[in-house]
Write a protein that holds these residues in place. Sequence first.
Motif, PDB file in Angstrom:
ATOM      1  N   GLU A 197       0.819  -1.212   0.000  1.00  0.00           N
ATOM      2  CA  GLU A 197       0.000   0.000   0.000  1.00  0.00           C
ATOM      3  C   GLU A 197       0.850   1.257   0.000  1.00  0.00           C
ATOM      4  N   ASP A 198       2.030   1.197   0.651  1.00  0.00           N
ATOM      5  CA  ASP A 198       2.920   2.368   0.638  1.00  0.00           C
ATOM      6  C   ASP A 198       3.582   2.544  -0.729  1.00  0.00           C
ATOM      7  N   ARG A 199       3.967   1.422  -1.333  1.00  0.00           N
ATOM      8  CA  ARG A 199       4.712   1.518  -2.597  1.00  0.00           C
ATOM      9  C   ARG A 199       3.788   1.735  -3.796  1.00  0.00           C
ATOM     10  N   PHE A 200       2.629   1.095  -3.777  1.00  0.00           N
ATOM     11  CA  PHE A 200       1.693   1.185  -4.900  1.00  0.00           C
ATOM     12  C   PHE A 200       0.354   1.762  -4.426  1.00  0.00           C
ATOM     13  N   GLY A 201       0.392   2.910  -3.820  1.00  0.00           N
ATOM     14  CA  GLY A 201      -0.822   3.539  -3.303  1.00  0.00           C
ATOM     15  C   GLY A 201      -1.707   4.123  -4.382  1.00  0.00           C
ATOM     16  N   HIS A 202      -1.172   4.365  -5.575  1.00  0.00           N
ATOM     17  CA  HIS A 202      -1.965   4.915  -6.677  1.00  0.00           C
ATOM     18  C   HIS A 202      -1.401   4.374  -7.977  1.00  0.00           C
ATOM     19  N   VAL A 203      -2.185   3.499  -8.638  1.00  0.00           N
ATOM     20  CA  VAL A 203      -1.744   2.897  -9.896  1.00  0.00           C
ATOM     21  C   VAL A 203      -2.893   2.959 -10.892  1.00  0.00           C
TER      22      VAL A 203
END
Length: 490
Positions: free
Chosen positions: A38-44
């Motif tokens: 969630e921290d690394r891919f919070g918006h994709v």
Amino acid sequence: MSDDYVFEGPADEPPAPRDNNPPLSISELSFALKRTLEDRFGHVRLRGEISKVNHHASGHVYLTLKDDKSAIDGVVWKGVVRGLGVRPESGLEVIVTGKITSYPARSSYQIVIESMEAAGAGALLAQLERLKTKLAGEGLFEGSRKKPIPTFPTTIGVITSPTGAVIRDILHRIAERWPCRVIVWPVVVQGDAAAGQVANAIRGFDALTADSPVPRPDLLIVARGGGSVEDLWCFNDETLARTVAAASIPIISAVGHETDTTLIDFVSDRRAPTPTGAAEIATPVLADLQYAVADFERRLVRAGGRLLEDRRTRLRAAARGLPARPEDLLALPQQRLDLAGSKLGSALHRNVAVHERQYAAVSARLSDGLLNRAIERRHDRMVAVSERFEPAIRRRLDRDQTRLAALSRALTSLDPKRPKPGFARVEDEHGAMIASASGLHDGQAVRLVFADGAKGARIDGGAGGEPIPAPKPRPAPKPRPAPPGQGDLF
């Protein structure tokens, strides 16, 4: 002393080594991975094809996004489903936006979808074709279920945007062709809310009755100007298409230009190429109707004149074919008619005389004895019946008279208005009967009614145990002395 050893127990035992890599629980690892994702891919943003769509009873939508090599699970929460740009369907290529997270219970990762849009016009058209196939299979496109458009509408309902050129074109075209009442239901015609507002407008018009304050339209026009596939996509909504198909008022679809096609064009009762064309389909031309009526009237007059002239010509032709003049042809029949009329009076008199003789012959055989014998037989029968029933009726009357006399005597003896000797009826000053002592108070004036008269009295309030002394008798009056100078006659 090294930090790698701790001494526990007796001093002669060797120290236990410290563990530099302590074990983690499964839950600790799963939630650590979840936080990292969630921290690394919070918006994709992902592009792929939808498959395995599951609309759960809770309102959430579970699906799978895939391409030619990989797949990822996705979830759309209930609160986000209503705001999606497209309806999730298997085989639709979309672009989604969201965040990557994991599902610790299955040690799998997924995308929580926050928005969804079609990947291109091709994907939208593919979705439209699938929906068209579905509705066509249900028979919503059949021509047999389409309602006829009224020829002379009195009220037309228009569902469109209140601003823009579309509503002005429709109103102007209707006014110049067929002036009638137009009711406009304003809606938005683009975006996520457009399909719902148009469907609500159709249901609102359909719910009107003959006695509603707003008149019920004879015809509905759903109109919008041209645009791209994405702009007109709200008119491809399945719920809107089913609402149009279920409406009881005929509907003309006028969405976009002639080359634009939406789903409601197939389920509506008539498709118009443009909004102006919808106004022309919905209304006749008043001037053309007036000209047609005048032309019919002229043709009727000409046809009547031709018919009379034809009959006149045929009559003249037939008269020329007669062997003599019409007066000569009618002379002999008229003479025979006059002769028959002259004989009619004497023939009627002879007919009456014949019937009179027949009546006299028949009446000689009739006499009063026939009627008298029938009357005597019925009289004898009536006398016999009366002799048989008279004693029974008399006994019944005597018995009923005896019962009536007994009831009359009982009624007389129980009548409160006729007291028996030794009894009296107590009445108040208004004449109402007093039936108990509770209805009396001290000093109240009452009236005692006896069988031979009535007397007034007043309640003294004394105890009922003491006897009431009898009144003293009044002394008899002394005789008056005779006046002086009066002698005795005897």
